[in-house]
Design an enzyme around this catalytic site. Sequence first.
Site, PDB file in Angstrom:
ATOM      1  N   ASP A 192      42.711  39.939  37.248  1.00  0.00           N
ATOM      2  CA  ASP A 192      42.419  38.663  38.010  1.00  0.00           C
ATOM      3  C   ASP A 192      43.623  37.944  38.041  1.00  0.00           C
ATOM      4  O   ASP A 192      44.438  37.347  37.035  1.00  0.00           O
ATOM      5  CB  ASP A 192      41.370  38.079  37.663  1.00  0.00           C
ATOM      6  CG  ASP A 192      40.069  38.899  37.188  1.00  0.00           C
ATOM      7  OD1 ASP A 192      40.155  40.067  37.549  1.00  0.00           O
ATOM      8  OD2 ASP A 192      39.331  38.305  36.544  1.00  0.00           O
ATOM      9  N   GLU A 239      31.180  37.571  38.737  1.00  0.00           N
ATOM     10  CA  GLU A 239      32.354  36.929  37.887  1.00  0.00           C
ATOM     11  C   GLU A 239      33.048  35.947  38.825  1.00  0.00           C
ATOM     12  O   GLU A 239      33.033  35.659  40.041  1.00  0.00           O
ATOM     13  CB  GLU A 239      33.287  38.230  37.627  1.00  0.00           C
ATOM     14  CG  GLU A 239      32.435  39.226  36.923  1.00  0.00           C
ATOM     15  CD  GLU A 239      33.385  40.354  36.434  1.00  0.00           C
ATOM     16  OE1 GLU A 239      33.301  40.791  35.370  1.00  0.00           O
ATOM     17  OE2 GLU A 239      34.071  41.077  37.215  1.00  0.00           O
TER      18      GLU A 239
HETATM   19  C1  FRU Z   1      36.749  40.186  36.522  1.00  0.00           C
HETATM   20  C2  FRU Z   1      36.832  39.947  35.037  1.00  0.00           C
HETATM   21  C3  FRU Z   1      36.628  38.765  34.532  1.00  0.00           C
HETATM   22  C4  FRU Z   1      37.213  38.577  33.193  1.00  0.00           C
HETATM   23  C5  FRU Z   1      38.238  39.282  33.407  1.00  0.00           C
HETATM   24  C6  FRU Z   1      38.739  40.209  32.213  1.00  0.00           C
HETATM   25  O1  FRU Z   1      37.756  41.100  36.979  1.00  0.00           O
HETATM   26  O2  FRU Z   1      35.839  40.869  34.459  1.00  0.00           O
HETATM   27  O3  FRU Z   1      35.068  38.292  34.871  1.00  0.00           O
HETATM   28  O4  FRU Z   1      37.358  37.185  32.745  1.00  0.00           O
HETATM   29  O5  FRU Z   1      38.013  40.219  34.378  1.00  0.00           O
HETATM   30  O6  FRU Z   1      39.959  40.842  32.217  1.00  0.00           O
END
Ligand code: FRU
Length: 597
Positions: A149, A318
């Site tokens: 992300d 998310e």
């Molecule tokens: C989304 C996610 C988020 C989390 C991050 C961990 O892709 O699962 O929810 O904060 O990646 O790397």
Amino acid sequence: MTIKRFFLTVSVLLAGLSAYAQDLRIDDLGNRNVIVRVNDLSKKYLLLPVQEDVPESGVFVTVNGVAEPVRNVRLAVDRVDYMVPLSLEPYKDCTVALDIHIGDGHRRTDVIKDICWEKMHLSDEFSLENIEKYRPVFHHTPQYGWMNDPNGMFYKDGVYHLYYQFNPYGSMWGNMHWGHSSSTDLVHWEHHPVAIAPDQWGTIFSGSAVVDKNNTSGFGENAVVAMYTSCSLTQKQSIAYSLDGGMTYTKYAGNPVVQAPQECRDPKVFWNEEAGCWNCVLVSPLEYEAWFYTSPDLKNWTKQGEFGGHGNTSAIWECPDLFKLTDPVSGDSKWVLLININPGGPAGGSATQYFVGDFDGKNFVCDTAPEVVNWLDYGKDHYATVTWSHAPEGRTMAIAWMSNWQYANQLPTRQFRSANSLARDLTLAKTSDGTYRVCVLPSPEMEVLRTGKPLVTSFSAGKNGRSVALPSELCEIDVKFTAKKGSKLTFRLSNDQGEYVDLVYDGKSYVFDRAKSGATDFSQDFAVPTTAPASESVEQNVRMIMDVSSIEMFDGKGWWAMTNLVYPSVPYNKLEVISENGTSRVKSLKIYSLTLN
Ligand code: FRU
């Protein structure tokens, strides 16, 4: 195996490698526990050999006897895929040893025979020169290691800052840090040292950052304050501040600042002018809910409201975002709540949905019925979309991670894994049924890449097709056309190896098929077609932007976007336009060559 016996074994194993043996002393304590003492701290790095298909080992770097948070590294067993650097520069004049707990799984019990001990070495060099044929040119990628992300994006003093979920110890997910890059034009990216590293509260998951112009936090005028999820056995929210414009961060001593009885993550913070306070939106992934908080100072947070039961609730929620957009035609303003979901996307796996409604600083009320689902992008490779804080000229600018959790860890690159999408501008528009939707177009900054005069042509296309050469694997195709009712118009990009992708318009939708695009066998979920609903216009306009291993497609007015990765063995060098069941008119076809100068 006793320690003594181990030494004998090692001296046999290491005959002829005395320099290595002196710099590093490797003790097998038995029970899958190995200690590596670093006796020479004059070198910059300890290079660790990685093999991607073996389990992670827990590496505890102990500095003057105190262990740092664990780094999980897939230490090579019988093959070295690549090396990753452990920087020794912070440890000058310290006593450093690695307390390594070998991962379970298929490893043998005599772990000291693993190839990693022989290949691990000290070095002043760790090459960052690109060795990947699939590395995009003008999209942001990490120099090495894994990225997911985008995080903490903010714009200040002409610079776009982009942090990202980063694993510096391998090109697969793990060890989440915030990596950091910045850009003044959104196509040239400068790489900076890691901004936020794991600590006693856990690894550093996704989050956001704001400039605290009025020093509400007391951290200092114009402090950049980042809020992120600290992830260990639980998930809680923490903050860190930067007094040097986002280059280095100090963690707040009062962390964590938000705790909840269940998993919740990915805080998005913004100043709410109307409510006169900071807002934060979090997701409760497993309950498919967004939670809204208020704060006067970014340190003390109060939960106010929740939103759920709308849209796609088939999978975890998310990376939320919440921002206000104004329709330039009616002047109406609406709040947009972005929720990334995984899996459950329109073509399987990860995707970004959004809701349009009203937000009073405490609660979000959605304009549409619970069953309505809106997708920000219909491709398979568009996830974790979030917007920049303080974007210039009141714009709302977003960026996504160009991948999908279904196969992100298997993509056919090694030195790094994953790229971000181009930056995109989001705007609000009213649809024919009176509801609002979000339009998405590439941020116009990318137009600096257009080089020389575009190829411009127009023609009628029939079933035998018309073909046009593509200038390079970096190009933009902008096509305006009208298609005969009942016809099927195919835009095919192909190469000399017989590999191709098709974008097919049938009057109602666009289907992108990458089944024959090149390498697809790393995951059965990859070669799945993606479909976007077409706009209602008779004259259609499509833009396609290609950068080595990605194709981002947009309706000319932003009514739909579709982002997909491709891994052709050689670049696509031809565009064919084929119209079946009737002739179609290509009113204008422009092909720009794109160059990063
Ligand atoms: C989304 C996610 C988020 C989390 C991050 C961990 O892709 O699962 O929810 O904060 O990646 O790397």
